[in-house]
Scaffold this motif. Structure first.
Motif, PDB file in Angstrom:
ATOM      1  N   UNK A  67      29.873   7.919  39.592  1.00 36.60           N
ATOM      2  CA  UNK A  67      28.927   8.473  38.611  1.00 36.60           C
ATOM      3  C   UNK A  67      28.343   7.350  37.754  1.00 36.60           C
ATOM      4  N   UNK A  68      27.230   7.657  37.097  1.00 34.70           N
ATOM      5  CA  UNK A  68      26.547   6.610  36.326  1.00 34.70           C
ATOM      6  C   UNK A  68      27.399   6.093  35.169  1.00 34.70           C
ATOM      7  N   UNK A 241      13.063  14.948  47.558  1.00 32.69           N
ATOM      8  CA  UNK A 241      13.747  13.947  46.736  1.00 32.69           C
ATOM      9  C   UNK A 241      13.921  14.374  45.289  1.00 32.69           C
ATOM     10  N   UNK A 242      14.862  13.727  44.638  1.00 31.35           N
ATOM     11  CA  UNK A 242      15.064  13.834  43.192  1.00 31.35           C
ATOM     12  C   UNK A 242      15.161  12.401  42.715  1.00 31.35           C
ATOM     13  N   UNK A 243      14.234  11.989  41.854  1.00 31.81           N
ATOM     14  CA  UNK A 243      14.201  10.581  41.470  1.00 31.81           C
ATOM     15  C   UNK A 243      14.047   9.730  42.719  1.00 31.81           C
ATOM     16  N   UNK A 244      14.951   8.765  42.877  1.00 28.19           N
ATOM     17  CA  UNK A 244      14.856   7.856  44.023  1.00 28.19           C
ATOM     18  C   UNK A 244      15.857   8.203  45.126  1.00 28.19           C
ATOM     19  N   UNK A 245      16.421   9.415  45.052  1.00 26.28           N
ATOM     20  CA  UNK A 245      17.333   9.854  46.111  1.00 26.28           C
ATOM     21  C   UNK A 245      16.613  10.874  46.980  1.00 26.28           C
ATOM     22  N   UNK A 253      21.766  15.628  56.896  1.00 24.71           N
ATOM     23  CA  UNK A 253      23.007  15.642  56.105  1.00 24.71           C
ATOM     24  C   UNK A 253      23.281  14.277  55.469  1.00 24.71           C
ATOM     25  N   UNK A 254      22.288  13.397  55.508  1.00 22.67           N
ATOM     26  CA  UNK A 254      22.412  12.094  54.837  1.00 22.67           C
ATOM     27  C   UNK A 254      21.468  12.068  53.642  1.00 22.67           C
ATOM     28  N   UNK A 255      21.978  11.604  52.514  1.00 21.54           N
ATOM     29  CA  UNK A 255      21.105  11.352  51.367  1.00 21.54           C
ATOM     30  C   UNK A 255      20.940   9.846  51.256  1.00 21.54           C
ATOM     31  N   UNK A 256      19.696   9.406  51.174  1.00 20.06           N
ATOM     32  CA  UNK A 256      19.426   7.978  51.075  1.00 20.06           C
ATOM     33  C   UNK A 256      19.091   7.641  49.628  1.00 20.06           C
ATOM     34  N   UNK A 257      19.763   6.632  49.099  1.00 21.58           N
ATOM     35  CA  UNK A 257      19.481   6.169  47.738  1.00 21.58           C
ATOM     36  C   UNK A 257      18.537   4.981  47.846  1.00 21.58           C
ATOM     37  N   UNK A 258      17.254   5.220  47.544  1.00 24.98           N
ATOM     38  CA  UNK A 258      16.298   4.117  47.605  1.00 24.98           C
ATOM     39  C   UNK A 258      16.473   3.230  46.377  1.00 24.98           C
ATOM     40  N   UNK A 265      20.467  11.044  40.183  1.00 25.60           N
ATOM     41  CA  UNK A 265      19.447  11.460  41.172  1.00 25.60           C
ATOM     42  C   UNK A 265      20.140  12.102  42.366  1.00 25.60           C
ATOM     43  N   UNK A 266      21.201  11.427  42.856  1.00 24.35           N
ATOM     44  CA  UNK A 266      21.897  11.922  44.050  1.00 24.35           C
ATOM     45  C   UNK A 266      22.520  13.291  43.753  1.00 24.35           C
ATOM     46  N   UNK A 267      23.162  13.404  42.590  1.00 20.35           N
ATOM     47  CA  UNK A 267      23.851  14.663  42.259  1.00 20.35           C
ATOM     48  C   UNK A 267      22.865  15.817  42.087  1.00 20.35           C
TER      49      UNK A 267
END
Ligand code: EPU
Length: 292
Positions: A67-68, A241-245, A253-258, A265-267
């Motif tokens: 987490x952040x 996407x949400x933000x950069x995710x 089933x993969x989330x990419x964090x740009x 963002x991921x959560x």
């Protein structure tokens, strides 16, 4: 820090965890400790236990979302030689909990030992893979285990037979025990033949998954009789996407964090996916990744 007075292992404070995970996001850990052997690990676990401090082992960081705010406890790394040994005797291979899975796979090919090909292309360490019974359509790591040696929070060591580990789909009942070593029973085969299967499984993964992007592999477990990837894809979520995710276009089933993404963002994206899939199919997706 008083509780670590006189502790002889390597300690680093306020360590950014993002570079140590595949997602590459999240905050720092208060302490990162690398014990130089089992006695030091036992000492550390007793101290943390007495303080009521949570202790978590970070393997390859392949299945963890930090987490952040980071981790307000002790993060342990089993990167000392004492935890990264591989010994081979006949059809038995014993690997330390800190052994990198790719090193394990390469050694199996070199030795001509078959049985762990299902780990081809799965990042992480032996300890992490055991804890969550890593695998995929070609099998699971638990299939060829003889025993697992673990250390409990108070520092006691136990050797568990395979049937005492409670293995299930992407699950074990090892809980807060730290995996020290694992013995596998494998089949002797010519190295060339083992290598062919590794290559075949690896090629399948490369074709179907975004292996070079910042992600933690599959985010959700497959619901019984279903595929999380197919459900998310079917809900039209690829590229959302949400933000950069974002949801990978390659495998849903993969989330990419740009670059620039945060854990938040991921959560948020995780919650959105759950919500949409629930509304569309009535299925509640369960996280496969661990959130720290
Ligand atoms: N599919 C879609 N759209 C997608 C992704 C998949 O329609 O975007 C469909 C595929 O066409 C296929 C089905 O869903 O019909 C299953 O897909 P896949 O073969 O890729 O396997 P998976 O069930 O999604 C599992 C493991 C993976 C492992 C692969 C291959 C889980 C949650 N995932 O994926 O493990 O690599 O099998 O062995 O069990 C991981 O654990 O992190 C992981 C990536």
């Amino acid at each position: 820090m008083d509780w670590l007075n006189g502790f002889d292992g390597r300690i680093e404070n306020d360590v950014p965890l993002a570079p140590l995970t595949w997602f590459g996001v999240g905050g720092p850990a208060k302490h990162v400790v690398s014990p130089r052997g089992e006695a030091q690990l036992a000492d550390l676990m007793r101290r943390a236990d007495a303080m009521g401090l949570p202790l978590a082992v970070l393997g390859g960081g392949a299945n963890v979302l930090v987490s952040d705010d980071g981790v307000n406890g002790v993060v342990v790394r089993l990167d000392d030689d004492a935890f990264t040994r591989i010994d081979v005797a006949g059809e038995y291979l014993t690997a330390g909990g800190g052994v990198d899975l790719m090193t394990l796979c390469n050694r199996c090919v070199w030795e001509g030992m078959a049985g762990l090909e299902c780990l081809a292309g799965i990042p992480g360490t032996v300890g992490g893979a055991i804890r969550m019974n890593a695998g995929g359509r070609f099998g699971e790591i638990s299939n060829c285990i003889e025993w697992v040696r673990v250390m409990r929070p108070g520092g006691t060591i136990e050797t568990l037979r395979r049937d005492q580990c409670g293995f299930g789909y992407r699950h074990s009942r090892l809980g807060s025990a730290v995996v020290l070593a694992v013995r596998f029973r494998l089949q002797r085969e010519p190295p060339d033949e083992v290598a062919v299967r590794y290559r075949e499984y690896w090629t399948y993964k490369k074709r179907s998954q975004p292996l070079s992007a910042c992600s933690a592999g599959c985010v959700f477990k497959n619901p019984p009789g279903e595929s999380a990837g197919r459900l998310i894809d079917g809900a039209g979520l690829k590229g959302t996407h949400r933000g950069r995710a974002r949801v990978s276009e390659h495998h849903a089933n993969f989330i990419v964090a740009d670059s620039g993404a945060t854990a938040s963002d991921v959560l948020q994206l995780v919650e959105h996916i759950r919500d949409v899939v629930w509304k569309k199919s009535g299925i509640k997706l369960e996280l496969e990744i661990e959130v720290w």
